[in-house]
Design an enzyme around this catalytic site. Sequence first.
Site, PDB file in Angstrom:
ATOM      1  N   ASN A 187      -0.152   2.732   3.314  1.00 28.98           N
ATOM      2  CA  ASN A 187       0.354   2.195   2.044  1.00 28.98           C
ATOM      3  C   ASN A 187      -0.806   1.656   1.216  1.00 28.98           C
ATOM      4  O   ASN A 187      -1.958   1.681   1.655  1.00 28.98           O
ATOM      5  CB  ASN A 187       1.428   1.137   2.297  1.00 28.98           C
ATOM      6  CG  ASN A 187       0.884  -0.001   3.136  1.00 28.98           C
ATOM      7  OD1 ASN A 187       0.019  -0.739   2.719  1.00 28.98           O
ATOM      8  ND2 ASN A 187       1.385  -0.113   4.373  1.00 28.98           N
TER       9      ASN A 187
ATOM     10  N   ASP B 133       6.385   0.836   8.637  1.00 27.25           N
ATOM     11  CA  ASP B 133       7.673   0.682   9.331  1.00 27.25           C
ATOM     12  C   ASP B 133       8.043   1.901  10.169  1.00 27.25           C
ATOM     13  O   ASP B 133       8.925   1.827  11.014  1.00 27.25           O
ATOM     14  CB  ASP B 133       8.795   0.446   8.313  1.00 27.25           C
ATOM     15  CG  ASP B 133       8.652  -0.900   7.630  1.00 27.25           C
ATOM     16  OD1 ASP B 133       8.370  -1.883   8.337  1.00 27.25           O
ATOM     17  OD2 ASP B 133       8.793  -0.960   6.394  1.00 27.25           O
TER      18      ASP B 133
ATOM     19  N   LYS C 284      -6.275  19.340  14.096  1.00 24.67           N
ATOM     20  CA  LYS C 284      -5.884  19.361  12.679  1.00 24.67           C
ATOM     21  C   LYS C 284      -4.772  20.378  12.443  1.00 24.67           C
ATOM     22  O   LYS C 284      -4.909  21.539  12.814  1.00 24.67           O
ATOM     23  CB  LYS C 284      -7.125  19.717  11.837  1.00 24.67           C
ATOM     24  CG  LYS C 284      -6.870  19.594  10.353  1.00 24.67           C
ATOM     25  CD  LYS C 284      -8.076  20.032   9.547  1.00 24.67           C
ATOM     26  CE  LYS C 284      -7.684  20.122   8.078  1.00 24.67           C
ATOM     27  NZ  LYS C 284      -8.520  21.011   7.330  1.00 24.67           N
TER      28      LYS C 284
ATOM     29  N   PHE D 262       5.650 -12.342   4.575  1.00 25.02           N
ATOM     30  CA  PHE D 262       5.522 -11.935   3.175  1.00 25.02           C
ATOM     31  C   PHE D 262       6.632 -10.931   2.871  1.00 25.02           C
ATOM     32  O   PHE D 262       7.134 -10.268   3.780  1.00 25.02           O
ATOM     33  CB  PHE D 262       4.158 -11.285   2.924  1.00 25.02           C
ATOM     34  CG  PHE D 262       3.110 -12.271   2.481  1.00 25.02           C
ATOM     35  CD1 PHE D 262       2.566 -13.165   3.382  1.00 25.02           C
ATOM     36  CD2 PHE D 262       2.689 -12.310   1.156  1.00 25.02           C
ATOM     37  CE1 PHE D 262       1.617 -14.085   2.979  1.00 25.02           C
ATOM     38  CE2 PHE D 262       1.741 -13.225   0.749  1.00 25.02           C
ATOM     39  CZ  PHE D 262       1.197 -14.116   1.650  1.00 25.02           C
TER      40      PHE D 262
ATOM     41  N   LYS E 295      15.267 -11.439   4.627  1.00 21.13           N
ATOM     42  CA  LYS E 295      14.188 -11.280   5.621  1.00 21.13           C
ATOM     43  C   LYS E 295      13.852 -12.607   6.297  1.00 21.13           C
ATOM     44  O   LYS E 295      13.566 -12.656   7.489  1.00 21.13           O
ATOM     45  CB  LYS E 295      12.934 -10.693   4.955  1.00 21.13           C
ATOM     46  CG  LYS E 295      13.116  -9.233   4.580  1.00 21.13           C
ATOM     47  CD  LYS E 295      11.932  -8.662   3.830  1.00 21.13           C
ATOM     48  CE  LYS E 295      12.290  -7.280   3.293  1.00 21.13           C
ATOM     49  NZ  LYS E 295      11.235  -6.703   2.479  1.00 21.13           N
TER      50      LYS E 295
ATOM     51  N   LYS F 212      14.512 -12.377  10.201  1.00 17.56           N
ATOM     52  CA  LYS F 212      13.307 -12.416  11.036  1.00 17.56           C
ATOM     53  C   LYS F 212      13.088 -13.799  11.641  1.00 17.56           C
ATOM     54  O   LYS F 212      12.141 -14.004  12.398  1.00 17.56           O
ATOM     55  CB  LYS F 212      12.088 -11.972  10.226  1.00 17.56           C
ATOM     56  CG  LYS F 212      12.192 -10.513   9.751  1.00 17.56           C
ATOM     57  CD  LYS F 212      10.920  -9.995   9.102  1.00 17.56           C
ATOM     58  CE  LYS F 212      11.174  -8.655   8.437  1.00 17.56           C
ATOM     59  NZ  LYS F 212      10.145  -7.651   8.735  1.00 17.56           N
TER      60      LYS F 212
END
Length: 399
Positions: A210, A279, A289, A324, A339, A343
Amino acid sequence: MILSGKRILLGVCGGIAAYKAPALLRLLTKKNAIVRVVLTEGAEAFIGPLTFEALSQEKVFCQRDFLSPPPGLIPHTHLGRFAQAIVVAPATASFLATLSCGNAQSLLVASIMASKARVLICPAMNVSMWEHPAVRENVAKLLSWGYEVLCPGEGELACGELGPGRLPEEETIISHLERLLAPQDFSAKKVLITAGPTREPLDAVRFISNRSSGKMGLELAKAAWKRGAEVTLIHGPLAISPPPFLKTLPVETTSEMAEAVLSRLAEIDVLIMAAAVADYRPVRVYPGKMKKNSPSLTISLERTTDILSEVTKHKSPGQIIVGFAAEEKDCLRQEALRKLREKGLDLIIANDITRPETGFEVETNEVYLFFADGRETHIPLASKEEVAWKILDAVKELF
Ligand code: CTP
């Protein structure tokens, strides 16, 4: 931030690294410190006072000012009282020797002895000189008196030899100076911070990841270190290298990060999960490859471990767990609260990723804080350094 408005005395000694002192002065003034400079006779042989005068917009003090002071001014007591912190960069072997035996013949040593300010000494010299027993003994003595001595960096030295002896980077010197002046409200706290993205390999050359740069986590780690915490930074691949004074552990995948965090959980007081954790990961990692020998390609993904959920299952009483949440504006509060609850966190920090100035890969952020006890606060748009500082203020409330 910490240095803004602070009165700093910069002492420069006569070593080749004296040419780096103006860059240090420039950075100090950029941070809005009020800087006075003292040059030893040796320093003047390398670089003249005019450079420092132009950069500090202040009179620069030299050895001749000590011998024939300006009318009505006693330079060493004047400078000693002026300073809230003193930094000597570069410090030579000769300077270490004169200070450690209290020989106040130079204006710089006399000013240090006439001051109650904290002192940061940054030696730079030839590697054999640095390793000489006389220097080792002098450094040990200065440390025992409460002076901070920053070990020189390793690398190729101006004399052509390799080893420790280089003046550390300006950013490193400034960070140590900031630590001397910062409130030590995290001292004795063990803080684990995660930063950056994780990467999940598809084959030997490709991966899923990301856009996280890791800057927010890095700023949190630096701020906690400056406030006296014992910090460990576990990070995925970062856009910028972490500074050398931080204890770091590089990882690549989510399962490596999970392993690194969970194995340290028992020994920490605070965990701040600023990492943008992948995730999902490919069910199968192709060996070698992958070739493009079919018109389309479907990759099966499976969930990775939710690190925070695992952490809160095993956390001990008194441990503070902070998460976060990168969200879109419309659902920011609702998702952050979900969350926080699911969590089992003490605090969650949410930002709006749709705004260019609070999204990924930028220097600024604006965040919303949701506490487990129902409180909510907001940190307005500011540099990530300032936001990190204020997040730690919020974490401190949970101690
Ligand atoms: N996190 C984690 N383990 C994961 C994914 C995320 O510990 N496998 C942590 C992040 O470090 C962050 C918090 O959980 O502190 C929220 O991360 P975020 O990506 O916003 O939420 P997700 O739980 O991944 O949920 P979603 O992707 O559905 O928004």
